[in-house]
Design a protein around this motif. Structure first.
Motif, mmCIF file in Angstrom:
data_model
loop_
_atom_site.group_PDB
_atom_site.id
_atom_site.type_symbol
_atom_site.label_atom_id
_atom_site.label_comp_id
_atom_site.label_asym_id
_atom_site.label_seq_id
_atom_site.Cartn_x
_atom_site.Cartn_y
_atom_site.Cartn_z
ATOM 1 N N ASN A 5 -25.585 25.862 119.748
ATOM 2 C CA ASN A 5 -26.355 26.640 120.359
ATOM 3 C C ASN A 5 -24.725 27.288 120.916
ATOM 4 O OD1 ASN A 5 -28.317 25.533 122.374
ATOM 5 N ND2 ASN A 5 -27.801 23.322 120.804
ATOM 6 N N GLY A 6 -24.060 27.748 120.058
ATOM 7 C CA GLY A 6 -22.928 28.907 119.522
ATOM 8 C C GLY A 6 -21.971 28.393 120.187
ATOM 9 N N GLU A 7 -21.161 27.293 120.215
ATOM 10 C CA GLU A 7 -19.744 27.034 120.267
ATOM 11 C C GLU A 7 -19.198 27.460 118.965
ATOM 12 O OE1 GLU A 7 -18.255 26.016 122.626
ATOM 13 O OE2 GLU A 7 -19.285 25.527 124.060
ATOM 14 N N ASN A 8 -18.455 28.129 118.441
ATOM 15 C CA ASN A 8 -17.146 28.568 118.325
ATOM 16 C C ASN A 8 -16.581 27.423 117.456
ATOM 17 O OD1 ASN A 8 -13.993 28.661 117.393
ATOM 18 N ND2 ASN A 8 -15.115 30.539 116.988
ATOM 19 N N PRO A 9 -16.544 27.385 115.337
ATOM 20 C CA PRO A 9 -16.073 25.823 115.013
ATOM 21 C C PRO A 9 -14.483 25.828 115.548
ATOM 22 C CG PRO A 9 -17.560 27.310 113.733
ATOM 23 C CD PRO A 9 -17.132 28.201 114.927
ATOM 24 N N LEU A 10 -13.951 27.076 115.661
ATOM 25 C CA LEU A 10 -12.433 26.288 116.185
ATOM 26 C C LEU A 10 -11.577 25.534 117.675
ATOM 27 C CD1 LEU A 10 -9.606 26.076 115.129
ATOM 28 C CD2 LEU A 10 -8.863 29.040 115.496
ATOM 29 N N ASN A 11 -12.629 26.155 118.104
ATOM 30 C CA ASN A 11 -12.583 26.433 119.944
ATOM 31 C C ASN A 11 -13.972 25.068 119.935
ATOM 32 O OD1 ASN A 11 -12.238 27.279 122.367
ATOM 33 N ND2 ASN A 11 -14.113 27.373 123.582
ATOM 34 N N LEU A 12 -14.110 24.323 119.860
ATOM 35 C CA LEU A 12 -15.060 23.211 119.873
ATOM 36 C C LEU A 12 -13.900 21.710 119.109
ATOM 37 C CD1 LEU A 12 -17.605 21.315 120.474
ATOM 38 C CD2 LEU A 12 -18.435 21.454 118.217
ATOM 39 N N THR A 13 -13.838 22.267 118.046
ATOM 40 C CA THR A 13 -12.123 21.441 117.691
ATOM 41 C C THR A 13 -11.649 20.715 118.536
ATOM 42 O OG1 THR A 13 -12.669 22.207 115.336
ATOM 43 C CG2 THR A 13 -10.883 20.776 115.053
ATOM 44 N N VAL A 14 -10.659 22.322 119.055
ATOM 45 C CA VAL A 14 -10.069 22.548 119.906
ATOM 46 C C VAL A 14 -9.711 21.120 121.637
ATOM 47 C CG1 VAL A 14 -8.370 23.308 121.473
ATOM 48 C CG2 VAL A 14 -8.520 24.298 119.621
ATOM 49 N N TRP A 15 -10.770 21.263 121.419
ATOM 50 C CA TRP A 15 -11.662 20.745 122.742
ATOM 51 C C TRP A 15 -12.173 19.437 123.140
ATOM 52 C CZ3 TRP A 15 -9.953 22.571 127.611
ATOM 53 C CH2 TRP A 15 -10.031 23.886 127.975
ATOM 54 N N VAL A 16 -12.203 19.245 121.225
ATOM 55 C CA VAL A 16 -13.150 18.104 121.328
ATOM 56 C C VAL A 16 -11.366 17.078 121.023
ATOM 57 C CG1 VAL A 16 -13.897 16.017 119.301
ATOM 58 C CG2 VAL A 16 -14.841 18.235 120.666
ATOM 59 N N SER A 17 -10.464 17.677 120.495
ATOM 60 C CA SER A 17 -8.992 17.326 120.519
ATOM 61 C C SER A 17 -8.280 16.841 121.555
ATOM 62 C CB SER A 17 -8.375 17.508 119.131
ATOM 63 O OG SER A 17 -8.974 18.332 117.995
ATOM 64 N N LEU A 18 -8.677 18.282 122.203
ATOM 65 C CA LEU A 18 -7.772 17.782 123.861
ATOM 66 C C LEU A 18 -8.553 16.328 124.726
ATOM 67 C CD1 LEU A 18 -6.661 21.587 124.369
ATOM 68 C CD2 LEU A 18 -5.557 19.456 123.565
ATOM 69 N N VAL A 19 -9.590 17.034 124.945
ATOM 70 C CA VAL A 19 -10.113 15.173 125.318
ATOM 71 C C VAL A 19 -9.882 14.124 124.982
ATOM 72 C CG1 VAL A 19 -12.250 14.628 126.360
ATOM 73 C CG2 VAL A 19 -11.664 17.119 126.604
ATOM 74 N N MET A 20 -9.633 14.249 124.045
ATOM 75 C CA MET A 20 -9.784 12.701 122.653
ATOM 76 C C MET A 20 -8.253 12.508 123.258
ATOM 77 S SD MET A 20 -10.734 11.231 118.985
ATOM 78 C CE MET A 20 -10.024 12.936 118.301
ATOM 79 N N VAL A 21 -7.173 13.205 122.908
ATOM 80 C CA VAL A 21 -5.812 12.923 123.261
ATOM 81 C C VAL A 21 -5.753 12.570 124.732
ATOM 82 C CG1 VAL A 21 -4.149 13.687 124.512
ATOM 83 C CG2 VAL A 21 -4.787 14.530 122.282
ATOM 84 N N ILE A 22 -6.529 12.579 126.006
ATOM 85 C CA ILE A 22 -6.562 11.161 127.242
ATOM 86 C C ILE A 22 -5.861 9.403 126.979
ATOM 87 C CG2 ILE A 22 -7.238 11.297 129.397
ATOM 88 C CD1 ILE A 22 -8.207 13.909 128.779
ATOM 89 N N PRO A 23 -7.436 9.780 126.047
ATOM 90 C CA PRO A 23 -7.288 8.100 126.071
ATOM 91 C C PRO A 23 -6.898 7.810 125.199
ATOM 92 C CG PRO A 23 -9.089 8.855 125.312
ATOM 93 C CD PRO A 23 -8.375 10.169 126.157
ATOM 94 N N TRP A 24 -5.781 8.398 124.264
ATOM 95 C CA TRP A 24 -5.190 8.215 123.104
ATOM 96 C C TRP A 24 -3.695 7.780 123.600
ATOM 97 C CZ3 TRP A 24 -6.358 5.139 119.540
ATOM 98 C CH2 TRP A 24 -7.116 5.234 118.491
#
Length: 286
Positions: free
Chosen positions: A31-50
């Motif tokens: 649906n158009g998300e950029n691979p690198l940008n997607l990886t960044v945002w998933v990683s950033l959101v995941m950092v919060i609980p970590w």
């Protein structure tokens, strides 16, 4: 539960959560998300609980030798590009089902790296297993025709090689030396910082258009890391590899109704050979 039962439970959970993560990422990329940008945002959101998890293990982290602290940093950097970003690139260029089956070539790479780094003999049984996986990969990627790897296939194979070294050898080693959540938290934080810097330097960082789905993907990835590290704690790497081989089955079940993906009969046969072959991993003690 017995130790093996807990190992089985965590391995099955890992397999299912990874399937959910793969399907979620494929949907976003389609649906158009950029691979690198997607990886960044998933990683950033995941950092919060970590970060909350890391607070519970600050004393243990401080007690680690400098060697293991740098070890975690190195793994985090390697995982950011060699696993997380490569997965997004692969899924941007191939179907979720094809990716999940072809990634099982990680078993072949594990055999090779175990020989190089641990001097584990490559026995006849291992040669047979590797040959079956390669035959299955050939049928899956070519449909029985001339070999012509797609860009998605190349990214998947690169990720399988990286995963064999980073996950099956390096991360397994850290879990043996420290709490699974400490390993997961430290590696995830370093990975997020590394991939964020890459996105900034390349000019690919932007606000994503599907934040709720990205948050869901981050939740899958967070839970996946926790269950995988616990699986390594209670079972051998080969046993975990065997059970996680069920991931393509879960992906196929999820991607057909959600992504409308399906394999041709010969490709399905290749996938079945790959999954069936990897069930011999524990028996062969790879």
């Amino acid at each position: 539960f017995s130790k093996m039962s807990r190992g089985l439970l965590f391995s099955l959970a890992t397999s299912f959560l990874w399937a959910c993560s793969i399907v979620n990422a494929r949907y976003l990329l389609s649906n158009g998300e950029n691979p690198l940008n997607l990886t960044v945002w998933v990683s950033l959101v995941m950092v919060i609980p970590w970060l909350f998890m890391f607070r519970k293990h600050v004393k243990e982290y401080k007690a680690l030798s400098a060697k293991y602290k740098w070890y975690l940093v190195g793994i985090g950097i390697a995982a950011s590009v060699g696993i997380n970003y490569l997965q997004s690139l692969a899924l941007a260029n191939t179907s979720a089902v094809n990716f999940s089956f072809l990634y099982r070539t990680i078993v072949v790479f594990t055999i090779i790296f175990a020989y190089i780094f641990f001097k584990e003999a490559i026995t006849v049984k291992k040669w047979i297993l590797a040959a079956l996986i390669l035959v299955g990969s050939y049928l899956l990627t070519t449909g029985g025709k001339a070999i012509s790897l797609t860009l998605g296939d190349i990214y998947t194979l690169l990720m399988a090689a990286s995963g064999a070294f980073v996950a099956n050898i390096l991360i397994k080693h850290t879990v043996a030396k420290m709490h699974p959540d400490l390993s997961g938290a430290a590696i995830s934080v370093v990975s997020a910082v590394a991939i964020l810097l890459l996105a900034v330097f390349t000019g690919e960082l932007r606000v994503p258009g599907h934040m709720l789905m990205i948050m869901l993907g981050a939740a899958f990835s967070f839970a996946l890391t926790m269950t995988r590290n616990r699986a390594y704690k209670f079972a051998t790497a080969s046993f975990v590899t065997m059970i996680v081989s069920l991931t393509p089955v879960f992906v196929a079940l999820l991607s057909y109704p959600l992504l409308h993906e399906r394999l041709e009969p010969l490709e399905l046969a290749g996938g079945a050979i790959i999954v069936g072959s990897t069930f011999f991993v524990e028996r062969f003690k790879i």
